[in-house]
Design a protein around this motif. Structure first.
Motif, mmCIF file in Angstrom:
data_model
loop_
_atom_site.group_PDB
_atom_site.id
_atom_site.type_symbol
_atom_site.label_atom_id
_atom_site.label_comp_id
_atom_site.label_asym_id
_atom_site.label_seq_id
_atom_site.Cartn_x
_atom_site.Cartn_y
_atom_site.Cartn_z
ATOM 1 N N MET A 1 0.827 -1.295 -0.007
ATOM 2 C CA MET A 1 -0.069 -0.012 -0.131
ATOM 3 C C MET A 1 0.907 1.318 0.109
ATOM 4 O O MET A 1 0.555 2.194 -0.684
ATOM 5 N N ASN A 2 2.118 0.975 0.659
ATOM 6 C CA ASN A 2 2.725 2.464 0.886
ATOM 7 C C ASN A 2 3.850 2.430 -0.093
ATOM 8 O O ASN A 2 4.214 1.169 -0.629
ATOM 9 N N ASN A 3 4.670 3.546 -0.349
ATOM 10 C CA ASN A 3 5.729 3.232 -1.277
ATOM 11 C C ASN A 3 7.074 2.907 -0.419
ATOM 12 O O ASN A 3 8.000 3.634 -0.050
ATOM 13 N N CYS A 4 7.114 1.778 0.097
ATOM 14 C CA CYS A 4 7.864 1.073 0.799
ATOM 15 C C CYS A 4 8.302 -0.106 0.371
ATOM 16 O O CYS A 4 7.758 -0.549 -0.641
ATOM 17 N N ALA A 5 9.311 -0.791 0.945
ATOM 18 C CA ALA A 5 9.693 -2.317 0.574
ATOM 19 C C ALA A 5 9.116 -3.234 1.800
ATOM 20 O O ALA A 5 9.415 -4.150 1.974
#
Ligand code: 13P
Ligand code: SF4
Length: 325
Positions: free
Chosen positions: A273-277
């Protein structure tokens, strides 16, 4: 005169004291210790490449139950190495980083689970292997994502069942078996991070792609899946299926094996959902090749368990192995 010439021994080491060629150093230690390296598909690619055996939780437990090695080096998370120790009390079981836990296992603390169990008298406890040895010791049968349906189907229909700790796998088993299970409300931080919206966008961009998902995913993601299964089942499906493109809704470490077996196919990791790994398991990724080498060199960190817990946890694991042949 210049007297500090490097010896061959020196040039095998980096400034940190680690060998330059960790692969060769690990191979040598493997011989010296008569060790086997077992790795889960979620491990870094280089760990998968050095492992003697790569598999899902069930296959790794089977391998641990049958190995004649003296030392088991478990490249996975704590509950997996703990299972190997439960099955092999006399072997040295090493986990490269003892902090490699599991967010799902952590959602099921023993004290609260004991109270939950007491509140449901007469229920049989089927626990997903992603739990601590204390929870296993309170369970009747252990299962993994690859045999949960098969195991529940073998339990008499009038027998009430508690299923713990993963509510998503539990819900999936309920759908597949038509059974009503009492679910412990645990979940995995990695599998609940996938974005349904981004998966739909990917499907629009790649209409020919199949969505393949692990049953630990939340229902909105599973609804879009063409195939649901354990990591090994996903891997096999990606090989057998005629499609050339897959959106993979599980930890992306598995894509290393998918890509190796099907170099011409295209595998797209399902986005979080988030711009993360955060679709990478932070626990699995604590293990590195360096830590694996050091664990073998130092014969530590080792998995140690109170004998009483080990004996109580052994029976439900053995039942699982018997029921999933
Ligand atoms: P498998 O049963 O596919 O090995 O899954 C283990 C796991 O930890 C999934 O998150
Ligand atoms: Fe645990 Fe989830 Fe990591 Fe699997 S992916 S080991 S369930 S935290």
């Amino acid at each position: 005169m210049f007297t500090t010439a490097l010896t061959p021994r020196d040039i095998t080491k980096t400034a940190t004291g680690l060998p330059y060629d960790l692969f060769e150093a690990i191979k040598a230690l493997k011989k010296e210790l008569n060790a086997i390296i077992l790795a889960h598909y979620y491990q870094d690619s280089d760990i998968q490449d050095i492992a003697d055996y790569i598999g899902d939780s069930l296959e790794l437990s089977r391998k641990a139950a049958n190995t004649d090695a003296d030392v088991i080096v478990f490249a996975g998370v704590h509950f997996m190495a703990e299972t190997a120790k439960i099955l092999n009390p006399n072997k040295l079981v090493l986990l490269p980083d003892l902090n490699a836990g599991c967010s799902l296992a952590d959602t099921c603390p023993p004290k609260e689970f004991a109270a939950f169990k007491a509140a449901h008298p007469g229920h049989l406890v089927v626990s997903y292997i992603n739990c601590s040895a204390d929870i296993k010791a309170m369970s009747d049968i252990i299962c993994t994502s690859s045999n949960a349906v098969k195991i529940v189907n073998q339990i008499p229909e009038n027998q009430p069942i508690i299923f713990a700790p993963d509510r998503n796998l539990g819900r999936y088993v309920m759908e597949q078996t038509g059974r009503n299970l009492v679910l412990w409300q645990g979940s995995c931080m990695v599998h609940e991070t996938f974005s349904e919206k981004k998966i739909i966008q990917l499907k629009i961009q790649h209409p020919e792609a199949e969505v393949i998902a692990h049953p630990e995913c939340e229902p909105p993601v599973l609804r879009h899946a063409n195939f649901i299964g354990s990591t090994t089942a996903l891997l096999k499906y990606s090989q057998a299926c005629s499609s050339n493109k897959f959106i993979v809704a599980t930890e992306p470490g598995i894509i290393h094996q998918m890509q190796q077996r099907e170099p011409k196919k295209h595998f797209i990791p399902a986005p979080p959902m988030n711009n993360c790994a955060c679709n990478e398991c932070p626990h699995m990724r604590l293990n590195t090749l360096e830590k694996l080498y050091l664990a073998m060199k130092n014969r530590a960190p080792e998995i140690v368990l109170p004998e009483e817990t080990r004996v109580a946890a052994l029976q439900p694991i053995q039942r699982m192995l018997e029921m999933s042949v």
